[in-house]
Design a protein around this motif. Structure first.
Motif, PDB file in Angstrom:
ATOM      1  N   LEU A  14      42.139  36.151  32.732  1.00  0.00           N
ATOM      2  CA  LEU A  14      42.202  34.581  32.276  1.00  0.00           C
ATOM      3  C   LEU A  14      42.957  34.018  33.573  1.00  0.00           C
ATOM      4  N   LEU A  15      43.770  34.467  34.640  1.00  0.00           N
ATOM      5  CA  LEU A  15      44.228  34.312  35.891  1.00  0.00           C
ATOM      6  C   LEU A  15      42.680  34.141  36.697  1.00  0.00           C
ATOM      7  N   ALA A  16      41.653  34.772  36.461  1.00  0.00           N
ATOM      8  CA  ALA A  16      40.698  35.326  37.627  1.00  0.00           C
ATOM      9  C   ALA A  16      39.765  34.042  37.070  1.00  0.00           C
ATOM     10  N   LEU A  17      39.841  33.991  36.071  1.00  0.00           N
ATOM     11  CA  LEU A  17      38.623  32.568  35.280  1.00  0.00           C
ATOM     12  C   LEU A  17      40.069  31.580  35.700  1.00  0.00           C
ATOM     13  N   LEU A  18      41.154  31.442  35.933  1.00  0.00           N
ATOM     14  CA  LEU A  18      41.310  30.149  36.085  1.00  0.00           C
ATOM     15  C   LEU A  18      41.222  29.689  37.468  1.00  0.00           C
ATOM     16  N   ALA A  19      41.081  30.016  38.155  1.00  0.00           N
ATOM     17  CA  ALA A  19      41.116  30.298  39.947  1.00  0.00           C
ATOM     18  C   ALA A  19      40.048  30.366  40.104  1.00  0.00           C
ATOM     19  N   PHE A  22      38.640  26.495  39.637  1.00  0.00           N
ATOM     20  CA  PHE A  22      39.197  25.689  40.282  1.00  0.00           C
ATOM     21  C   PHE A  22      38.185  25.647  41.838  1.00  0.00           C
ATOM     22  N   ILE A  23      38.252  26.733  42.132  1.00  0.00           N
ATOM     23  CA  ILE A  23      37.305  26.843  43.836  1.00  0.00           C
ATOM     24  C   ILE A  23      35.976  26.645  42.911  1.00  0.00           C
ATOM     25  N   LEU A  24      35.464  26.561  42.055  1.00  0.00           N
ATOM     26  CA  LEU A  24      34.146  25.701  41.343  1.00  0.00           C
ATOM     27  C   LEU A  24      34.041  24.303  41.637  1.00  0.00           C
ATOM     28  N   ASN A  25      35.017  24.165  40.904  1.00  0.00           N
ATOM     29  CA  ASN A  25      35.490  22.757  40.802  1.00  0.00           C
ATOM     30  C   ASN A  25      35.635  22.166  42.109  1.00  0.00           C
ATOM     31  N   PHE A  26      36.169  22.207  43.695  1.00  0.00           N
ATOM     32  CA  PHE A  26      36.261  22.399  44.810  1.00  0.00           C
ATOM     33  C   PHE A  26      35.167  22.313  45.512  1.00  0.00           C
ATOM     34  N   PHE A  27      33.975  23.252  45.003  1.00  0.00           N
ATOM     35  CA  PHE A  27      32.824  23.432  45.175  1.00  0.00           C
ATOM     36  C   PHE A  27      32.495  22.626  45.454  1.00  0.00           C
ATOM     37  N   MET A  28      32.101  22.587  43.910  1.00  0.00           N
ATOM     38  CA  MET A  28      31.228  20.827  43.387  1.00  0.00           C
ATOM     39  C   MET A  28      31.849  19.619  44.280  1.00  0.00           C
ATOM     40  N   ALA A  53      42.380  18.610  35.817  1.00  0.00           N
ATOM     41  CA  ALA A  53      40.910  18.678  34.145  1.00  0.00           C
ATOM     42  C   ALA A  53      39.848  19.223  34.735  1.00  0.00           C
ATOM     43  N   GLY A  54      39.707  18.651  36.129  1.00  0.00           N
ATOM     44  CA  GLY A  54      37.997  19.020  35.566  1.00  0.00           C
ATOM     45  C   GLY A  54      37.175  20.551  36.173  1.00  0.00           C
ATOM     46  N   GLY A  55      39.708  22.263  36.574  1.00  0.00           N
ATOM     47  CA  GLY A  55      38.790  23.115  37.127  1.00  0.00           C
ATOM     48  C   GLY A  55      39.737  23.619  35.433  1.00  0.00           C
ATOM     49  N   LEU A  56      40.597  22.659  34.799  1.00  0.00           N
ATOM     50  CA  LEU A  56      40.890  23.648  33.833  1.00  0.00           C
ATOM     51  C   LEU A  56      39.382  23.558  32.617  1.00  0.00           C
ATOM     52  N   LEU A  62      34.269  29.219  31.627  1.00  0.00           N
ATOM     53  CA  LEU A  62      33.993  30.687  32.040  1.00  0.00           C
ATOM     54  C   LEU A  62      34.240  30.776  31.231  1.00  0.00           C
ATOM     55  N   LEU A  63      35.525  31.400  30.252  1.00  0.00           N
ATOM     56  CA  LEU A  63      36.685  31.394  29.305  1.00  0.00           C
ATOM     57  C   LEU A  63      35.326  31.534  28.309  1.00  0.00           C
ATOM     58  N   VAL A  64      34.007  30.777  27.702  1.00  0.00           N
ATOM     59  CA  VAL A  64      33.857  31.215  26.442  1.00  0.00           C
ATOM     60  C   VAL A  64      32.186  32.198  26.650  1.00  0.00           C
ATOM     61  N   CYS A  65      32.186  31.446  28.514  1.00  0.00           N
ATOM     62  CA  CYS A  65      31.347  32.700  28.813  1.00  0.00           C
ATOM     63  C   CYS A  65      31.383  33.829  29.017  1.00  0.00           C
ATOM     64  N   SER A  66      32.623  34.410  29.113  1.00  0.00           N
ATOM     65  CA  SER A  66      33.456  35.449  29.220  1.00  0.00           C
ATOM     66  C   SER A  66      33.589  36.400  27.999  1.00  0.00           C
ATOM     67  N   MET A  67      33.976  35.671  27.141  1.00  0.00           N
ATOM     68  CA  MET A  67      33.847  35.724  25.838  1.00  0.00           C
ATOM     69  C   MET A  67      32.251  36.749  24.470  1.00  0.00           C
TER      70      MET A  67
END
Length: 601
Positions: A14-19, A22-28, A53-56, A62-67
């Motif tokens: 979960l921590l990896a997906l959370l990070a 936010f990294i993807l939001n920064f890139f976008m 809010a965008g990072g969350l 990502l969590l949906v895709c993971s599950m």
């Protein structure tokens, strides 16, 4: 059987997906702000609530895709890669056309093969190498990470919660919820560049998912449309410049990315690339077409020319073909008007017929047939990898006009001059250009060579018109300026001149005499009434409305307003009343009940 993923392992995931979110939001945001990290940090400092809010949101995605998959890493890796590709696509579009990526742009994914042809040369080897390394790195990481399993109960719970969060986000953004307005979110749909730069990619993109083309004008009703119809039905027809003889063929030739490159100051050409066009200007009706677009969105110029509607009234970034017309059963247009008068309506586009949903939109507008690249097996190309030439497109158009027993309206959209402007794509460059930085020489000379080929195709068309027995009139115009490197326009001083970057060549020809009158600068929405006037055709009430607007505002666009005496910064009361009528009728046809179809046509 492997043990269920322990709490510690789930927490790390979960921590990896959370990070990752936010990294993807920064890139976008970086892709949206020209890969300027300082600008991204400034934006985050001012709109930190939107960034969080965008990072969350991306974390939940990502969590949906993971599950959803047994391996919890594959889904997020694929989704992350897709986001990176989307970011680069948005960056490339912004660099090329000056517009951000909109939801309806994704409809072009069905044309991935053709898009790769169009974009050849735009993706650098470094970008391709980076993408390959990214895919390889993700694949290696997925293989090396410990194989874990997550219980079905946890999967269902996390999927339900995160999917609900994503759906709730999209709903609340579209409904202008106070939850997001408290974070400084404001859906600025009337100015999409500001919308994206202020709200960020995720909020702006999501806010556009449920956008209409137009807001309903105050007082809209059947009675309001009937009152407008009565007003313009009562006007006399514009005096015809041509005698009322047999109904003439009408050929629209909308030429991809064509403008007069010799208009750029300080560039010296070894020869005139537009010898024929320059010779004809002054002998036939000619002027400039005020394009509502720059560098792309061809379908919007086509939309104006065929329907007589104006992009001026639509929300920024709109593409009516993809957002609205494709869902309709019929729409009044010059096609439907001429068909009621006994014309055959033919469309010709020497490229993929599904681009901008033309294969579905053209029947809505009333076309009887549509010839696309798939129907032109032996088409001429300057090189095997090049586009079908304007010369061949003209030959095919003439062939179809000659084969029609009835008067024909033929709408031709060419492809030859589309980017990329790769040296040698359409054969050797025969014109040298001086005065521009050497880094741009090959690109600009290639484009100039393309325009020379178009000029030769028009000269050929003039000769072929003499072989057509029926009176035939041709309207030629460029849809928008080409997506050349910004430095080419900047070096010529055009970077701060919105009018210059939206004016293309407009020229009319015929196999009978036309009055050699200047057309001035004209929006594509007014081409239909002008052709009717020159060929002695009566005007429906809708075209009488367009003629009244044209008299006051012949150049109508969001970029510049042009009146009879030049550019205008504001409208007077009479012009505003005209545009109110125009807006009301356009809303009725696009978003309303289409009362106009029976009242103004």
């Amino acid at each position: 059987m492997r043990a269920l993923l322990p709490d510690k392992g789930l927490g790390k995931l979960l921590l990896a997906l959370l990070a990752g979110g936010f990294i993807l939001n920064f890139f976008m945001q970086s892709a949206l702000l020209n890969m300027n990290i300082y600008s991204v940090l400034e934006w985050i400092g001012e709109f930190y609530g939107l960034y969080l809010a965008g990072g969350l949101l991306l974390f939940c995605g990502l969590l949906v895709c993971s599950m959803l998959l047994p391996n919890p890493y594959i889904g997020p890796a694929a989704a992350g890669l897709l986001m990176v590709i989307t970011g680069f696509a948005g960056y490339q579009k912004l660099s090329t056309t000056g517009e951000p990526l909109f939801p309806w742009d994704l409809m072009l994914l069905k044309n991935a093969g053709e898009m790769s042809r169009i974009a050849q040369g735009m993706v650098s080897p470094l970008m391709l190498a980076t993408a390959a390394l990214l895919v390889a790195g993700l694949t290696w990481l997925i293989i090396k990470l410990p194989k874990q399993r997550i219980s079905l109960q946890i999967r269902v719970l996390l999927t339900g919660v995160s999917a609900s969060a994503v759906a709730g986000f999209i709903f609340l953004v579209g409904s202008q919820s106070q939850i997001f307005t408290s974070l400084k979110y404001e859906n600025i749909f009337w100015n999409q560049k500001v919308n994206y730069s202020q709200n960020g990619f995720l909020f702006a993109f999501a806010g556009n998912l449920r956008q209409n083309l137009m807001e309903e004008p105050e007082g809209y009703s059947r009675d309001a449309i009937a009152e407008i119809a009565a007003k313009y039905n009562a006007l006399p027809d514009v005096p015809a410049a041509a005698g009322k003889e047999e109904q003439p063929n009408i050929l629209f030739m909308m030429d991809e990315a064509f403008f007069d490159p010799t208009r750029l100051p300080d560039y010296q050409f070894s020869e005139d690339p537009l010898k024929f066009i320059h010779q004809q200007q002054g002998k036939v009706p000619s002027g400039l077409m005020l394009s509502p677009e720059f560098g792309g969105n061809t379908a919007n110029i086509e939309f104006e020319a065929l329907t007589g509607m104006s992009m001026y009234f639509l929300k920024d970034g709109s593409i009516p073909y993809q957002q609205r017309i494709v869902k309709m059963s019929s729409l009044p247009s010059i096609v439907s008007i001429l068909k009621e008068r006994g014309y055959r309506a033919l469309a010709l586009h020497p490229f993929d017929g599904t681009f901008y949903n033309r294969n579905r939109v053209y029947p809505v507008l009333g076309f009887d047939s549509f010839t696309s690249e798939q129907d032109l097996e032996h088409a001429e190309r300057m090189t095997p990898a090049g586009y079908i030439t304007d010369k061949f497109a003209v030959e095919e158009a003439v062939r179809q006009l000659k084969s029609s027993r009835e008067p024909a309206f033929l709408h031709l959209v060419t492809m030859q001059n589309h980017f990329p402007f790769t040296k040698g794509l359409n054969g050797p460059n025969t014109i040298k250009v001086q005065g521009l930085p050497s880094a741009y020489t090959d690109e600009f000379e290639t484009y100039v060579q393309n325009t020379k080929l178009t000029d030769e195709a028009l000269a050929y068309l003039q000769q072929e018109l003499k072989t057509i027995e029926r009176r035939t009139v041709v309207v030629f115009w460029g849809d928008h300026l080409p997506a050349l490197s910004a430095g080419i326009y900047r070096n010529a001083g055009w970077d701060k001149e919105p009018r210059l970057k939206h004016e293309t060549t407009l020229l009319m020809m015929a196999n009978f005499e036309l009055p050699a009158e200047p057309l001035g600068t004209l929006s594509p929405a007014f081409i239909g009434p002008e052709v009717f006037r020159l060929t002695g055709q009566s005007l429906p009430a809708y075209y009488k409305l367009l003629e009244q607007v044209r008299k006051e505002l012949p150049g109508l666009s969001k970029n510049v307003l042009i009146g009879p005496d030049g550019e205008r910064s504001e409208l007077d009361a009479a012009q505003q009343l005209l545009l109110d009528d125009y807006r009301m009728v356009q809303y009725d046809m696009l978003e309303g009940e289409n009362y106009a179809q029976s009242l103004l046509f």
